[in-house]
Every structure is written in C-alpha cells, then in structure tokens.
Design an enzyme around this catalytic site. Structure first.
Site, PDB file in Angstrom:
ATOM      1  N   LYS A 112      -7.433  -8.812  -7.951  1.00  0.00           N
ATOM      2  CA  LYS A 112      -8.046  -9.267  -7.257  1.00  0.00           C
ATOM      3  C   LYS A 112      -9.648  -8.045  -7.851  1.00  0.00           C
ATOM      4  O   LYS A 112      -9.802  -6.463  -8.054  1.00  0.00           O
ATOM      5  CB  LYS A 112      -8.656  -8.764  -6.292  1.00  0.00           C
TER       6      LYS A 112
ATOM      7  N   LYS B 213       0.600  -0.914  -0.110  1.00  0.00           N
ATOM      8  CA  LYS B 213       0.013  -0.241  -0.041  1.00  0.00           C
ATOM      9  C   LYS B 213       0.730   1.271  -0.187  1.00  0.00           C
ATOM     10  O   LYS B 213       0.477   2.105  -0.573  1.00  0.00           O
ATOM     11  CB  LYS B 213      -0.523   0.078   1.537  1.00  0.00           C
TER      12      LYS B 213
ATOM     13  N   LYS C 169     -13.597  -2.842  -6.085  1.00  0.00           N
ATOM     14  CA  LYS C 169     -14.688  -1.647  -6.279  1.00  0.00           C
ATOM     15  C   LYS C 169     -14.561  -0.445  -7.548  1.00  0.00           C
ATOM     16  O   LYS C 169     -14.595   0.081  -7.456  1.00  0.00           O
ATOM     17  CB  LYS C 169     -15.292  -1.575  -5.083  1.00  0.00           C
TER      18      LYS C 169
END
Length: 326
Positions: free
Chosen positions: A193, A110, A196
C-alpha cells in the site's frame, strides 16, 4: 445522514489517502451532516515525535481544507480538544470485550512491528474509535476495507450498551468506497500500500510538478506494453491506471480505449500531467492556509466548540443511562 470520518495527523496527505478516502468525504458533505476529526489520540498509540505533533496537525488541517472540506458548513476539529472522547472510551470499556479486542486484525499486524514494546493504547484503539463514532450518534462511517472490523466492533459495543442500559446508540453502518481506489499501491512496489514512509513510492499533495514527473517516470511497470487493467497479471500498470481513474473520473474501459496502441512512457507522461493539473489548485489553497497558522488554529478551535456542544449533551445522557450522573 450524519457522517463521521477521521484521519491521523501524519503531517502530509498523499494521493492514496486523497483518492481512497478524502475525495469521497468532499462528495459526501454535499448532501449530509458531516463531522471530520483529526485523530491525534489514535496517532500516539505508536512511536512518534512529540515536538512535531502540533505542526503535523496543522498540516493535515490545511490539506483537508485545501481539497474542499467545508469547515463552515460541517465540523472539523482535533480529537483531543474534546475530552468527551476519552471519557466515553472509559465508559464503553464496561461493554467492550477483551476477547473481541484481542481478535482485531490491525492490532495483531501492528503489534508484530513493535516487537520490543506494544502499547496498551494500540490494543485499546478500537474502543476509542467506537467512542469517536458513538459520541455523535453517527449513521454512516466511510472506511477502507481494513477498518470494517472496527465498525463491526463499534456496532457490537453499541448493541451491548443498549441491551444493558437502555436504547441510546444508533448502530452505524460502514460505507466502502471504490475498491480500486481504496488501496492505491506504492509506485515502487505494487504489492504494498502507498505509504509516506517510502518517499519514492508516494506522491504527496504538496509535491512540486518536477517531483511528480520524476516519481511517475520512475514508477515500476509490468512486462509488455499494453495499457490494460488487470490487478492479478499486471499489478503495476493497473495501480497507475487506478490513479488515472481517480483523478480523471474515467472508467478503466475508457482509459484502455484512450491509450490503445500507446506505450507505458506515453501513459506515464499523461498521468503525471493529469496529477499536476489536479493538484495545482489544491496546492495554491494549501499555501495560503499554512502561511497563516493562527487562522488554522482558530478554525480548529471553532470546530472543537461545535463538536463539544453535541458531545457534552450526549455524554450526560449516556451517564444517566449508566446510573452515574449526579
């Protein structure tokens, strides 16, 4: 057993979240004592829109209840409503190793995406997750493979605390779900993966039937026509088969047999209708819930009070162990 699961309030749950995690929670609550947390404190470790956070929390709560989370028998609440989570995070910092935190794979991944600014909260995220778990003396934590490292760190923190201050924490165990469902991929890219952030590659629990049909119709497939589960050689159709498996509860062998001699188009049509049938009752229940936000707020408030009963007593005992209780 006492089981804890958490989900970030992203605003909408998609079928990857549902099949990979939330559906398992619904099953686990039948025979266990469960605590379900909407982890808003984790969500603020990356850039977000503050004005929409409350709405996203309520939408996530509505999704969880609509799919079958029993908030009356179990505990469903918002993380920030129970201050003991942040208090225990700081207390555990005395037994959390900087070296262990710096080796966390999710932090490294991240942090690469946040080149200009990497928050200290992102680095400290695993200690907060440990506090979420240890605050309630949890036996089992259902997680995806990408969270295994965090559960191992939680166990290390608990062991270090017990060794230094005396036995108190249980050592929680990770529970992995069906591997084929834990990483449902994007409909447009079977190497990524489902997320959204990529609308065409993602089916939300709230998507209308026509939207679902279109997304499945446009989903990428592999060369050839055979409906066969082979994640290495046929990643795209294998991903669609995993979705079919999750909703139908059939094995891959049964699915292959059912669609033997049929083409991708026929399979996609059947898959879309299966998803629509499965999501219809969920969507109807969700519509009822979101139309009454005050009721949702009451459910979450009641849940936080029940969680706080456990958390406040445990934090007293933890502070006594550490010698800082008056």
């Amino acid at each position: 057993m006492r089981i804890l699961s958490g989900i970030q309030p992203t605003g909408q749950i998609h079928i990857g979240n549902y099949l990979g995690a939330v559906k398992q929670w619904v099953e686990l609550q039948k025979d266990n004592d469960c605590i379900f947390i909407i982890v808003d404190l984790h969500a603020i470790t990356i850039p977000y829109e503050a004005h929409s956070l409350k709405e996203r929390i309520l939408n996530t709560a509505a999704d969880l209840i609509a799919v079958g989370i029993d908030y009356q028998k179990h505990i469903l609440f918002v993380q920030s409503d129970v201050a003991e989570h942040t208090e225990l995070t700081w207390l555990l910092s005395s037994v959390a190793s900087f070296g262990d935190l710096s080796r966390m794979t999710q932090f490294k991944d991240k942090a690469k995406k946040q080149k200009d600014f990497v928050s200290a909260g992102l680095f400290y995220y695993p200690v907060l997750m440990a506090a979420d778990i240890l605050l309630y003396n949890i036996d089992v934590v259902p997680v995806g493979e990408d969270q295994l490292q965090h559960v191992e760190l939680t166990r290390s923190i608990a062991e270090r605390f017990n060794s230094r201050f005396g036995q108190f924490f249980k050592l929680p165990k990770a529970l992995l779900g069906d591997e084929s469902l834990s990483r449902i991929k994007s409909l447009t890219d079977p190497n990524q993966k489902m997320s959204k952030s990529e609308n065409k590659g993602c089916i939300f629990l709230s998507d209308k039937p026509d939207v679902i049909r279109q997304k499945i119709r446009e989903a990428v497939t592999d060369s050839g026509k055979e409906i066969k589960y082979d994640p290495q050689k046929k990643a795209a159709i294998s991903n669609l088969m995993a979705i079919y498996k999750g909703f139908s509860l059939k094995s891959f062998e049964e699915i292959e047999k059912e669609f033997a001699g049929k083409n991708y188009l026929k399979f996609k049509e059947e898959l879309a209708e299966l998803i629509i049938r499965s999501l219809t009752p969920i969507q109807e229940r969700r519509k009822e819930l979101v139309s009454n936000p005050q009721e949702l707020l009451k459910i979450l408030r009641d849940g936080s009070l029940r969680a706080k009963e456990i958390a406040s007593q445990n934090i007293i005992e933890i502070k006594k162990k550490m010698g800082i209780w008056r």
